[in-house]
Design an enzyme around this catalytic site. Structure first.
Site, PDB file in Angstrom:
ATOM      1  N   LYS A 121       0.820  -1.220   0.000  1.00  0.00           N
ATOM      2  CA  LYS A 121       0.000   0.000   0.000  1.00  0.00           C
ATOM      3  C   LYS A 121       0.851   1.268   0.000  1.00  0.00           C
ATOM      4  O   LYS A 121       0.482   2.262  -0.605  1.00  0.00           O
ATOM      5  CB  LYS A 121      -0.983   0.004   1.176  1.00  0.00           C
ATOM      6  N   LYS A 204      -6.626  -8.140  -7.473  1.00  0.00           N
ATOM      7  CA  LYS A 204      -7.879  -8.459  -6.791  1.00  0.00           C
ATOM      8  C   LYS A 204      -8.912  -7.347  -6.992  1.00  0.00           C
ATOM      9  O   LYS A 204      -8.544  -6.178  -7.186  1.00  0.00           O
ATOM     10  CB  LYS A 204      -7.627  -8.761  -5.311  1.00  0.00           C
ATOM     11  N   LYS A 207     -11.908  -1.853  -3.786  1.00  0.00           N
ATOM     12  CA  LYS A 207     -12.635  -0.577  -3.717  1.00  0.00           C
ATOM     13  C   LYS A 207     -11.816   0.557  -4.303  1.00  0.00           C
ATOM     14  O   LYS A 207     -12.343   1.511  -4.842  1.00  0.00           O
ATOM     15  CB  LYS A 207     -12.915  -0.187  -2.252  1.00  0.00           C
TER      16      LYS A 207
HETATM   17  N1  AQP Z   1     -11.413  -9.200  -4.103  1.00  0.00           N
HETATM   18  C1  AQP Z   1     -11.743  -9.790  -2.969  1.00  0.00           C
HETATM   19  N2  AQP Z   1     -12.026 -11.107  -2.953  1.00  0.00           N
HETATM   20  C2  AQP Z   1     -12.384 -11.720  -1.803  1.00  0.00           C
HETATM   21  N3  AQP Z   1     -12.478 -11.086  -0.612  1.00  0.00           N
HETATM   22  C3  AQP Z   1     -12.201  -9.767  -0.591  1.00  0.00           C
HETATM   23  N4  AQP Z   1     -12.195  -8.862   0.401  1.00  0.00           N
HETATM   24  C4  AQP Z   1     -11.853  -7.653  -0.091  1.00  0.00           C
HETATM   25  N5  AQP Z   1     -11.619  -7.747  -1.418  1.00  0.00           N
HETATM   26  C5  AQP Z   1     -11.823  -9.047  -1.754  1.00  0.00           C
HETATM   27  C6  AQP Z   1     -12.506  -9.180   1.779  1.00  0.00           C
HETATM   28  O1  AQP Z   1     -13.467  -8.263   2.263  1.00  0.00           O
HETATM   29  C7  AQP Z   1     -13.227  -8.029   3.646  1.00  0.00           C
HETATM   30  C8  AQP Z   1     -13.189  -6.563   3.914  1.00  0.00           C
HETATM   31  O2  AQP Z   1     -12.077  -6.023   3.283  1.00  0.00           O
HETATM   32  P1  AQP Z   1     -11.613  -4.533   3.561  1.00  0.00           P
HETATM   33  O3  AQP Z   1     -12.588  -3.628   2.983  1.00  0.00           O
HETATM   34  O4  AQP Z   1     -11.352  -4.314   4.995  1.00  0.00           O
HETATM   35  O5  AQP Z   1     -10.211  -4.416   2.949  1.00  0.00           O
HETATM   36  P2  AQP Z   1      -9.545  -4.770   1.637  1.00  0.00           P
HETATM   37  O6  AQP Z   1      -9.250  -6.228   1.584  1.00  0.00           O
HETATM   38  O7  AQP Z   1      -8.389  -3.862   1.591  1.00  0.00           O
HETATM   39  O8  AQP Z   1     -10.632  -4.423   0.528  1.00  0.00           O
HETATM   40  P3  AQP Z   1     -10.387  -3.624  -0.789  1.00  0.00           P
HETATM   41  O9  AQP Z   1     -11.638  -3.623  -1.563  1.00  0.00           O
HETATM   42  O10 AQP Z   1      -9.162  -4.109  -1.512  1.00  0.00           O
HETATM   43  O11 AQP Z   1     -10.195  -2.177  -0.256  1.00  0.00           O
HETATM   44  P4  AQP Z   1      -9.095  -1.127  -0.560  1.00  0.00           P
HETATM   45  O12 AQP Z   1      -9.075  -0.988  -2.032  1.00  0.00           O
HETATM   46  O13 AQP Z   1      -9.588   0.097   0.160  1.00  0.00           O
HETATM   47  O14 AQP Z   1      -7.805  -1.680   0.005  1.00  0.00           O
HETATM   48  C9  AQP Z   1     -11.910  -8.730   4.018  1.00  0.00           C
HETATM   49  O15 AQP Z   1     -12.209  -9.956   4.674  1.00  0.00           O
HETATM   50  C10 AQP Z   1     -11.286  -8.976   2.675  1.00  0.00           C
HETATM   51  O16 AQP Z   1     -10.445 -10.110   2.673  1.00  0.00           O
END
Ligand code: AQP
Length: 345
Positions: A121, A204, A207
């Site tokens: 990140k 992956k 968001k």
């Molecule tokens: N692509 C994904 N596939 C499966 N599981 C996912 N999760 C997130 N993206 C995927 C799971 O959702 C839960 C919450 O995640 P989070 O919002 O706390 O953080 P993250 O993993 O950082 O999600 P993003 O969408 O990738 O957010 P940004 O872009 O802000 O970093 C977790 O259990 C995660 O594993």
């Protein structure tokens, strides 16, 4: 260690959360929320909208308020029952921040230096990353341990942070010679464990991806879901007959995985049914399944978002219940550390 028992260790308590850092998407749903709803049958569940984690990178304040409500709405629309489970946003329960500070003093620099998510990140701009992003895993450990949670459903990407939570609990218990914290277990579900971007099967679904076409948002209309799946990147070959045939075909692998997760079928079963089919046809089937599955969720989210006061009330009730669970744990922690008097002279 003399192994002085803690006041109480719950047996089956789940804690999990998601960051309100943008639009909740199909990856969050299949990788987390749907599973959270299922876990309510066997566990006492605490589900948190982790807004303090979200601000480790810049969030516009007005967006953060909306995104926090939207995250809560997404949990509920996915089946989290705020009466049965505890649903709240992190910043409303001060124990998270207090315990995180104590854990900043327990965790070692060397441990945090090994965290790959910080490296990913922060990227090349490490010096300009917030200190909060660096100590993010200590806050995550505090989220879990302030409730003495025993199980944490996590995606593959969070496994390293959970290991750190175990290390912090162990070191705290050892340092203070008291079994205050449980050693948490990860719960990793196989299906839907990692949903990838619709534009690039090696990244992956996320968001923070600037391309809205890369993800299916839980606020998308049926039309938008149809368009995004139609335009999803694929390759020219038909679907293979078995999973080995998906090697080196990340986009095909992803769409088969999504179809399987939405229909509760293994990838093998999906390929048995659809092997040999071209993508034009497979995408039509996937569109039907995705729209039928997601419409009730997007509909419920829209209904909830129409009444922000109702969501705020749910979050405030949940925070009250969470704070009541955290209070005796924090009392025990303060006493153990010597911040309030337990020891006599
Ligand atoms: N692509 C994904 N596939 C499966 N599981 C996912 N999760 C997130 N993206 C995927 C799971 O959702 C839960 C919450 O995640 P989070 O919002 O706390 O953080 P993250 O993993 O950082 O999600 P993003 O969408 O990738 O957010 P940004 O872009 O802000 O970093 C977790 O259990 C995660 O594993």
């Amino acid at each position: 260690m003399t192994n002085i028992k803690s006041r109480s260790l719950p047996k089956n308590r789940v804690f999990s959360g998601a960051q309100p850092s943008g639009n909740m998407h199909l990856g969050n749903y299949l990788g987390a929320f749907r599973n959270w709803a299922r876990l309510q049958q066997d566990f006492e569940c605490i589900y948190c909208v982790v807004d303090l984690h979200a601000i480790t990178v810049w969030q516009d304040p007005a967006d953060l308020v909306r995104q926090t409500r939207e995250a809560a709405a997404a949990y509920i629309a996915s089946g989290v029952d705020p009466k049965r489970s505890i649903l709240f946003n992190q910043s409303r329960v001060a124990a998270h921040s207090e315990l995180a500070w104590i854990f900043n003093c327990v965790a070692r620099m060397g441990w945090l230096n090994r965290m790959t998510q910080f490296k990913d990140k922060a990227g090349k701009h490490r010096e300009r990353a917030s200190v909060g992003l660096y100590v993010y895993p200590d806050l995550m450990a505090a989220d879990i341990l302030t409730y003495k949670a025993t199980h944490v459903p996590v995606g593959e990407d969070q496994k390293q942070h959970l290991e750190l939570t175990r290390d912090i609990a162990q070191k705290f218990n050892n340092d203070y010679d008291r079994e205050v914290f449980p050693i948490v277990e990860p719960l990793i579900s196989k299906e839907g464990a990692r949903i990838m971007s619709l534009r690039d099967g090696s990244k992956k679904m996320s968001k923070s991806d600037p391309s809205d076409a890369s993800r299916i948002n839980l606020t998308d209309t049926a039309d938008s879901i149809v368009q995004k799946i139609r335009k999803a990147k694929t390759d020219p070959e038909p679907l293979p007959e078995d999973v080995a045939g998906l090697d080196g075909r990340p986009e095909a692998h992803n769409l088969v995985g999504i179809y399987g997760a939405l229909t509760d079928k293994s990838m093998e079963a999906v390929l048995k049914e659809h092997g040999g089919t071209g993508f034009a046809e497979f995408k039509k089937t996937l569109v039907d399944v995705a729209v039928a599955h997601l419409s009730p969720i997007t509909g419920e989210m829209a209904r909830l978002m129409d009444d922000p006061a109702e969501i705020d009330q749910i979050l405030s009730d949940g925070a009250e219940r969470a704070a009541a669970l955290a209070a005796p744990v924090m009392e025990e922690v303060r006493e153990t550390v010597g911040l309030i008097g337990r020891h006599t002279y």
